[in-house]
Design a protein around this motif. Sequence first.
Motif, short mmCIF file in Angstrom:
data_model
loop_
_atom_site.label_atom_id
_atom_site.label_comp_id
_atom_site.label_asym_id
_atom_site.label_seq_id
_atom_site.Cartn_x
_atom_site.Cartn_y
_atom_site.Cartn_z
N ASP A 132 0.83 -1.20 0.00
CA ASP A 132 0.00 0.00 0.00
C ASP A 132 0.87 1.25 0.00
O ASP A 132 0.58 2.22 -0.73
CB ASP A 132 -0.93 0.02 1.21
CG ASP A 132 -2.01 -1.05 1.13
OD1 ASP A 132 -2.15 -1.66 0.05
OD2 ASP A 132 -2.70 -1.28 2.15
N CYS A 162 2.37 1.77 -3.43
CA CYS A 162 1.41 2.32 -4.38
C CYS A 162 1.20 3.82 -4.16
O CYS A 162 1.05 4.59 -5.12
CB CYS A 162 0.07 1.58 -4.28
SG CYS A 162 0.10 -0.08 -5.02
N HIS A 167 0.74 -8.33 -8.32
CA HIS A 167 -0.18 -7.91 -7.25
C HIS A 167 -1.42 -7.22 -7.81
O HIS A 167 -2.10 -6.48 -7.09
CB HIS A 167 0.55 -6.94 -6.31
CG HIS A 167 1.88 -7.43 -5.81
ND1 HIS A 167 2.01 -8.36 -4.80
CD2 HIS A 167 3.14 -7.13 -6.22
CE1 HIS A 167 3.29 -8.60 -4.59
NE2 HIS A 167 4.01 -7.88 -5.43
N ARG A 168 -1.76 -7.48 -9.07
CA ARG A 168 -2.81 -6.70 -9.73
C ARG A 168 -4.19 -6.86 -9.09
O ARG A 168 -5.07 -6.03 -9.31
CB ARG A 168 -2.89 -7.05 -11.22
CG ARG A 168 -3.04 -8.51 -11.53
CD ARG A 168 -2.98 -8.76 -13.05
NE ARG A 168 -2.96 -10.18 -13.38
CZ ARG A 168 -1.85 -10.91 -13.43
NH1 ARG A 168 -0.69 -10.33 -13.18
NH2 ARG A 168 -1.91 -12.18 -13.74
N LYS A 169 -4.41 -7.93 -8.30
CA LYS A 169 -5.71 -8.11 -7.64
C LYS A 169 -5.81 -7.38 -6.31
O LYS A 169 -6.90 -7.29 -5.73
CB LYS A 169 -5.98 -9.60 -7.44
CG LYS A 169 -6.15 -10.37 -8.75
CD LYS A 169 -6.47 -11.84 -8.49
CE LYS A 169 -6.65 -12.60 -9.80
NZ LYS A 169 -6.95 -14.05 -9.58
N ALA A 170 -4.71 -6.86 -5.81
CA ALA A 170 -4.74 -6.14 -4.53
C ALA A 170 -5.50 -4.82 -4.68
O ALA A 170 -5.47 -4.18 -5.74
CB ALA A 170 -3.32 -5.89 -4.06
N ARG A 171 -6.18 -4.41 -3.61
CA ARG A 171 -7.02 -3.22 -3.67
C ARG A 171 -6.22 -1.97 -4.08
O ARG A 171 -6.65 -1.20 -4.94
CB ARG A 171 -7.68 -2.98 -2.31
CG ARG A 171 -8.56 -1.73 -2.25
CD ARG A 171 -9.14 -1.56 -0.85
NE ARG A 171 -8.07 -1.51 0.15
CZ ARG A 171 -7.38 -0.39 0.45
NH1 ARG A 171 -7.64 0.74 -0.17
NH2 ARG A 171 -6.44 -0.44 1.36
N SER A 172 -5.06 -1.75 -3.47
CA SER A 172 -4.30 -0.54 -3.76
C SER A 172 -3.79 -0.53 -5.20
O SER A 172 -3.71 0.53 -5.83
CB SER A 172 -3.12 -0.42 -2.78
OG SER A 172 -2.30 -1.58 -2.82
N ARG A 196 -5.37 -2.09 -7.76
CA ARG A 196 -6.56 -1.85 -8.59
C ARG A 196 -6.93 -0.36 -8.60
O ARG A 196 -7.38 0.16 -9.62
CB ARG A 196 -7.73 -2.70 -8.09
CG ARG A 196 -7.59 -4.17 -8.47
CD ARG A 196 -8.84 -4.98 -8.16
NE ARG A 196 -8.96 -5.27 -6.73
CZ ARG A 196 -9.86 -4.73 -5.93
NH1 ARG A 196 -10.71 -3.82 -6.40
NH2 ARG A 196 -9.89 -5.05 -4.64
N GLN A 197 -6.74 0.30 -7.47
CA GLN A 197 -7.05 1.74 -7.42
C GLN A 197 -6.07 2.56 -8.24
O GLN A 197 -6.43 3.58 -8.83
CB GLN A 197 -7.03 2.20 -5.96
CG GLN A 197 -8.18 1.67 -5.12
CD GLN A 197 -8.08 2.05 -3.66
OE1 GLN A 197 -7.00 2.40 -3.17
NE2 GLN A 197 -9.20 1.99 -2.95
#
Length: 449
Positions: free
Chosen positions: A393, A396, A428-433, A435-436
């Motif tokens: 996080d 990102c 890590h493309r599925k992680a929330r940060s 994706r944002q």
Amino acid sequence: MAHRTRTPNEGLGRLLEQAKWSRSQFALIINRMGADAGMDLRYDQSAVSHWVRGTLPNPPVRRLIIEAFSRKLHRTVTHAEAGLPPAARDQAAPGIDTVEEIVDLGRADMDPSRRGVMAAGLFSAALSVPLFSGTARAADAPPGEPGRTTRIGAGQVESVRAMTDRIADILDELGGAHARPMAAAFLVNTVVPWLRAEATEKVRKAMWSAASDLVYLTGWMAMYERDHGTAQTYYLKALKLADRAEDHVTYCRTLRGMSLQASNLGYGPLALRLADSAAEAAPKAGPRLQAFLTGQQAHAASMVGDHRRARSLLAATESALMRADNRRESIGGYDQSAYAFHISHVLYEGKDLPGSITALQHALRVQPANERQGRVHFNAVLAQRQLEHGHLDAACASWGRFLDDYEHVSSARGDEHFATMRRRLSPHRKARSVRQLSPRVGAVALLKA
């Protein structure tokens, strides 16, 4: 005795067309110039035809050919442009190789589309660095520009220094891809003719010194554009100019730049050797320059595993910075942000990843607001180290700040950081940060395409 090359001299043919000279006319011009120089020449149209087909004229005649075209075309024509090897060093005018090679480098740099075909060669980790002699004399400088009677004074020297400062500002704000062609054009079109103009000894040395600073800056930009062979060539020319000017400060700054280039490429021992040479070349350096030099020494020492010496050099760097004034320098400037960045490097080499991240965060907090290109690099490195530490996080967030500046900067180094970001975030493309952040990354990719 003249001898033949294997291929026609297309460069000489192009110059004849540009000058609108027939081969007979050109032969007469060379004969006349030779007579002025005390040479008994009797060339005719057939001799020029042989030159165009690839026969090399004798070394003294090559210089006459270069001078003839320079006079006619009202610009500096180089041996390389005319398809002629320069005379042996003991036969050529002192300094001619340095100036001509700067012209050839600069002309290619003025047009970014030509950089891919430049014959500057690859970075050499085993090059021989010229020693500072401090024995150059103004009288040793190349003769005045052919056909010109220009005389320069202190005003022209100040113009070169002011333009160098402006280019450095553009570099900080917009990136090297914009600033580097400007520097090259100014070098070729303005500075080189002034280097060959009439001047007093004091002014001539000052001009060589100012030119050295500009050549160094152009090499610095080439380095950060990942054009390392060209950068190294510029640096070597800056060293020679500084030596001719008896300018110890610019000489050692250039060595330090060469050390930074070596460290960026992973050549730790070479980086340390160059950094130590830079420090040794400036025994009377002021405190800011001393910090500039010892900070790089610390980084290089840590690369070869000498962490005790690296910490000692960092302490010397901090002490020097405390004694420095607040004056900003476009070249060779060093501040608390640069110092914190060097701390980060030393800690990273010493396997202290959390400490390295903290130092980088401090470097960004104290970095001057106008140094956009610097923020691009600092935030990108910070994000990479945060990801390495497992803080996705935070990485990102740092890459988001990187994108804020990167979309306004044209820089090969920035492009490389952008590619690294996309590659390291892919797992890590599925992680929330992630994706944002992804829509922003896609938008910038389209902008830069």
